[in-house]
Motif scaffolding. Structure first.
Motif, PDB file in Angstrom:
ATOM      1  N   ARG A  82     -18.840  44.479  49.301  1.00  0.00           N
ATOM      2  CA  ARG A  82     -20.266  44.525  49.662  1.00  0.00           C
ATOM      3  C   ARG A  82     -20.647  45.892  50.231  1.00  0.00           C
ATOM      4  N   ASP A  83     -19.843  46.410  51.162  1.00  0.00           N
ATOM      5  CA  ASP A  83     -20.158  47.710  51.755  1.00  0.00           C
ATOM      6  C   ASP A  83     -20.085  48.819  50.709  1.00  0.00           C
ATOM      7  N   GLY A  84     -19.125  48.723  49.798  1.00  0.00           N
ATOM      8  CA  GLY A  84     -19.032  49.705  48.732  1.00  0.00           C
ATOM      9  C   GLY A  84     -20.243  49.659  47.811  1.00  0.00           C
ATOM     10  N   THR A  85     -20.708  48.452  47.500  1.00  0.00           N
ATOM     11  CA  THR A  85     -21.877  48.308  46.640  1.00  0.00           C
ATOM     12  C   THR A  85     -23.114  48.894  47.307  1.00  0.00           C
ATOM     13  N   LEU A  86     -23.268  48.663  48.603  1.00  0.00           N
ATOM     14  CA  LEU A  86     -24.416  49.234  49.315  1.00  0.00           C
ATOM     15  C   LEU A  86     -24.369  50.762  49.309  1.00  0.00           C
ATOM     16  N   ALA A  87     -23.183  51.333  49.520  1.00  0.00           N
ATOM     17  CA  ALA A  87     -23.051  52.792  49.476  1.00  0.00           C
ATOM     18  C   ALA A  87     -23.352  53.315  48.077  1.00  0.00           C
ATOM     19  N   ALA A  88     -22.898  52.585  47.061  1.00  0.00           N
ATOM     20  CA  ALA A  88     -23.157  52.995  45.681  1.00  0.00           C
ATOM     21  C   ALA A  88     -24.646  52.907  45.355  1.00  0.00           C
ATOM     22  N   THR A 110     -21.845  41.750  44.899  1.00  0.00           N
ATOM     23  CA  THR A 110     -22.670  42.691  44.131  1.00  0.00           C
ATOM     24  C   THR A 110     -24.073  42.144  43.979  1.00  0.00           C
ATOM     25  N   VAL A 111     -24.169  40.870  43.607  1.00  0.00           N
ATOM     26  CA  VAL A 111     -25.472  40.233  43.411  1.00  0.00           C
ATOM     27  C   VAL A 111     -26.278  40.254  44.698  1.00  0.00           C
ATOM     28  N   ARG A 112     -25.658  39.838  45.790  1.00  0.00           N
ATOM     29  CA  ARG A 112     -26.388  39.756  47.053  1.00  0.00           C
ATOM     30  C   ARG A 112     -26.874  41.131  47.515  1.00  0.00           C
ATOM     31  N   ALA A 113     -25.998  42.121  47.437  1.00  0.00           N
ATOM     32  CA  ALA A 113     -26.368  43.460  47.890  1.00  0.00           C
ATOM     33  C   ALA A 113     -27.508  44.021  47.052  1.00  0.00           C
ATOM     34  N   GLN A 117     -31.546  44.665  48.294  1.00  0.00           N
ATOM     35  CA  GLN A 117     -32.072  46.027  48.304  1.00  0.00           C
ATOM     36  C   GLN A 117     -33.134  46.264  47.240  1.00  0.00           C
ATOM     37  N   GLY A 118     -33.434  45.258  46.423  1.00  0.00           N
ATOM     38  CA  GLY A 118     -34.446  45.414  45.389  1.00  0.00           C
ATOM     39  C   GLY A 118     -33.988  46.243  44.212  1.00  0.00           C
ATOM     40  N   MET A 119     -32.668  46.305  43.987  1.00  0.00           N
ATOM     41  CA  MET A 119     -32.079  47.098  42.912  1.00  0.00           C
ATOM     42  C   MET A 119     -31.796  46.191  41.722  1.00  0.00           C
ATOM     43  N   ARG A 120     -32.058  46.690  40.535  1.00  0.00           N
ATOM     44  CA  ARG A 120     -31.761  45.905  39.336  1.00  0.00           C
ATOM     45  C   ARG A 120     -30.265  46.015  39.014  1.00  0.00           C
ATOM     46  N   ALA A 121     -29.643  44.885  38.690  1.00  0.00           N
ATOM     47  CA  ALA A 121     -28.196  44.887  38.444  1.00  0.00           C
ATOM     48  C   ALA A 121     -27.817  43.926  37.337  1.00  0.00           C
ATOM     49  N   MET A 122     -26.880  44.364  36.528  1.00  0.00           N
ATOM     50  CA  MET A 122     -26.184  43.507  35.578  1.00  0.00           C
ATOM     51  C   MET A 122     -24.802  43.265  36.175  1.00  0.00           C
ATOM     52  N   VAL A 123     -24.513  42.029  36.528  1.00  0.00           N
ATOM     53  CA  VAL A 123     -23.249  41.693  37.168  1.00  0.00           C
ATOM     54  C   VAL A 123     -22.283  41.165  36.112  1.00  0.00           C
ATOM     55  N   ALA A 124     -21.226  41.922  35.879  1.00  0.00           N
ATOM     56  CA  ALA A 124     -20.221  41.551  34.886  1.00  0.00           C
ATOM     57  C   ALA A 124     -19.125  40.738  35.582  1.00  0.00           C
ATOM     58  N   MET A 125     -19.041  39.465  35.245  1.00  0.00           N
ATOM     59  CA  MET A 125     -18.145  38.541  35.949  1.00  0.00           C
ATOM     60  C   MET A 125     -16.761  38.556  35.307  1.00  0.00           C
ATOM     61  N   PRO A 126     -15.725  38.879  36.090  1.00  0.00           N
ATOM     62  CA  PRO A 126     -14.380  39.055  35.527  1.00  0.00           C
ATOM     63  C   PRO A 126     -13.832  37.785  34.895  1.00  0.00           C
ATOM     64  N   PHE A 127     -13.105  37.986  33.802  1.00  0.00           N
ATOM     65  CA  PHE A 127     -12.519  36.871  33.056  1.00  0.00           C
ATOM     66  C   PHE A 127     -11.101  37.265  32.657  1.00  0.00           C
ATOM     67  N   THR A 128     -10.114  36.574  33.226  1.00  0.00           N
ATOM     68  CA  THR A 128      -8.717  36.922  32.986  1.00  0.00           C
ATOM     69  C   THR A 128      -7.827  35.698  33.137  1.00  0.00           C
ATOM     70  N   ASP A 129      -6.689  35.732  32.477  1.00  0.00           N
ATOM     71  CA  ASP A 129      -5.707  34.651  32.619  1.00  0.00           C
ATOM     72  C   ASP A 129      -4.917  34.766  33.915  1.00  0.00           C
ATOM     73  N   GLU A 155     -33.793  35.008  39.028  1.00  0.00           N
ATOM     74  CA  GLU A 155     -34.061  36.269  39.714  1.00  0.00           C
ATOM     75  C   GLU A 155     -34.341  37.371  38.684  1.00  0.00           C
ATOM     76  N   PRO A 156     -35.528  37.972  38.703  1.00  0.00           N
ATOM     77  CA  PRO A 156     -35.861  38.969  37.676  1.00  0.00           C
ATOM     78  C   PRO A 156     -35.034  40.242  37.732  1.00  0.00           C
ATOM     79  N   LEU A 157     -34.453  40.543  38.897  1.00  0.00           N
ATOM     80  CA  LEU A 157     -33.670  41.775  39.023  1.00  0.00           C
ATOM     81  C   LEU A 157     -32.198  41.599  38.665  1.00  0.00           C
ATOM     82  N   ILE A 158     -31.743  40.369  38.492  1.00  0.00           N
ATOM     83  CA  ILE A 158     -30.319  40.104  38.296  1.00  0.00           C
ATOM     84  C   ILE A 158     -30.047  39.526  36.914  1.00  0.00           C
TER      85      ILE A 158
END
Length: 402
Positions: A82-88, A110-113, A117-129, A155-158
């Motif tokens: 979360r803190d990294g996403t806010l800095a980014a 990522t979504v919450r941050a 902040q009113g930032m538009r984001a595409m959140v890519a959800m990890p998929f792995t075995d 949510e229009p921004l997400i």
């Protein structure tokens, strides 16, 4: 900004309810409309907001690790992401980016941050075995991904997409399940592909074919696929991209930093492959894409680089109906660049001079869905001193010995 090299002078852009209402000569705008608020930016270039289509925002604070590999074990937490996403987000807004795509093991953060902040984001959800901080296996990955997708679908921004970590990371059965689900939901898929020689050699050893061929046989090569990096491609593979309609997100600075080389930018562009730009995750690089634009512009043209950073980025994320160009009806995601400084004068070719001579220092204002998040170079919503203090605390923690 829909026709190649199109540039309108002495024009005004009007916004209503977060969307672009009209674009017309300023003199006509004054006669036709009565605006509640007017912002004048003389000697500026108004652009569609830039799009970082591969940001690794949640991992940004790793650049404070100072090469300390053990720091990874101490920072694999939701709070760190979360803190990294806010800095980014702060860095991206200051550099004119209005939308970013991020894949991390804590997509909820990522979504919450971004949403806060009113930032538009595409959140890519990890998929792995394999077990991760996100989930224990592929089945749990999908369960959690669907829950997150449903929670934020209004949510229009997400926006959300599925993100296999690599072509070597999943079994055929898991890939088949993902293809079926993505098709049913009309969802995008994002994957790192052909970034390194080692990745390709590993796939050949395990499956008897190169990664892109494996994905083709499994049914993943469709317009819904956004493949990042694409550094090592044969002529036949380039033709496969062209025929199947997949997109490519290029991260030239990150790939050079990691020693993988440059993707065949000119060939991809000439083949008509949809291209976006991402900052990637190489430490200690930042999350702006001005340097990547310069590289792509040098290998193609300034317009091609700017297109990839805006309309192309929207297209690879499947968001081009709503953002990426300055057109009436689209969201007012905007970036304003000051061309009055010494790096842009004397001004003769604003687009080329912005791409090759510009950087985050020329970005004066940013709007997302009509809301101003950067004004005169200052963040209007994000509390940067607080974010900076938390970033510094993480750096100190990562560099503790023992």
């Amino acid at each position: 900004m829909t026709a190649r090299n199109a540039l309108l002078e002495d024009h005004s852009l009007l916004v209503r309810d977060g969307r672009i209402l009209d674009i017309l000569p300023t003199k006509l705008a004054v006669e036709r409309y009565s605006a509640a608020a007017v912002l004048q930016r003389n000697s500026h270039l108004l652009l569609p907001g830039m799009i970082n289509a591969q940001s690794a925002a949640g991992a940004l604070l790793l650049r404070g690790a100072n090469g300390n590999g053990a720091a990874l074990e101490r920072t694999a937490t939701a709070e760190f992401a979360r803190d990294g996403t806010l800095a980014a987000i702060a860095e991206m807004l200051k550099s004119g980016i209005t939308c970013f795509c991020d894949r991390s093991y804590f997509p909820e953060e990522t979504v919450r941050a971004a949403n806060e902040q009113g930032m538009r984001a595409m959140v890519a959800m990890p998929f792995t075995d394999s077990p991760t901080a996100w989930a224990q296996d592929a089945a749990q990955c999908l369960t959690r991904a669907l829950r997150l997708r449903d929670e934020y679908k209004a949510e229009p921004l997400i926006s959300t997409a599925f993100a296999p970590l690599s072509a070597n990371d999943l079994s055929d059965a898991s890939f088949a399940r993902l293809v079926t689900l993505a098709d049913e939901l009309d969802a995008g898929i994002m994957i790192d592909l052909h970034q390194s020689s080692l990745e390709i050699e590993t796939c050949v050893a395990a499956h008897g074919m190169r990664p892109i061929e494996r994905l083709w046989k499994l049914g993943l090569l469709t317009p819904a696929l956004n493949a990042a990096h694409m550094v090592h491609l044969t002529a036949a593979e380039l033709g496969m991209l062209q025929r199947t309609g997949i997109s490519a997100t290029l991260c030239p600075q990150a790939d050079l930093r990691l020693g993988h080389g440059l993707p065949p930018v000119a060939a991809l562009s000439a083949a008509g492959v949809r291209l976006g730009i991402g900052s990637g995750s190489a430490v200690p690089l930042g999350r702006d894409i001005w340097g990547d634009m310069k590289i792509i512009g040098l290998l193609t043209a300034a317009w091609d680089a700017l297109h990839a950073a805006t309309q192309g980025g929207a297209a690879v994320l499947g968001l081009d109906n709503d953002i990426g160009t300055l057109q009436a009806g689209k969201w007012a995601d905007l970036c304003c660049a000051d061309l009055s400084g010494p790096g842009s004068q004397p001004l003769s070719d604003p687009l080329a001079q912005a791409v090759f001579g510009g950087g985050r220092d020329i970005v004066s204002d940013v709007w997302v869905a009509g809301r101003q998040l950067l004004s005169g170079g200052e963040l209007t919503r994000l509390d940067w001193p607080e974010v900076a203090a938390r970033s510094a605390a993480w750096a100190a923690r990562m560099n503790l010995r023992g």
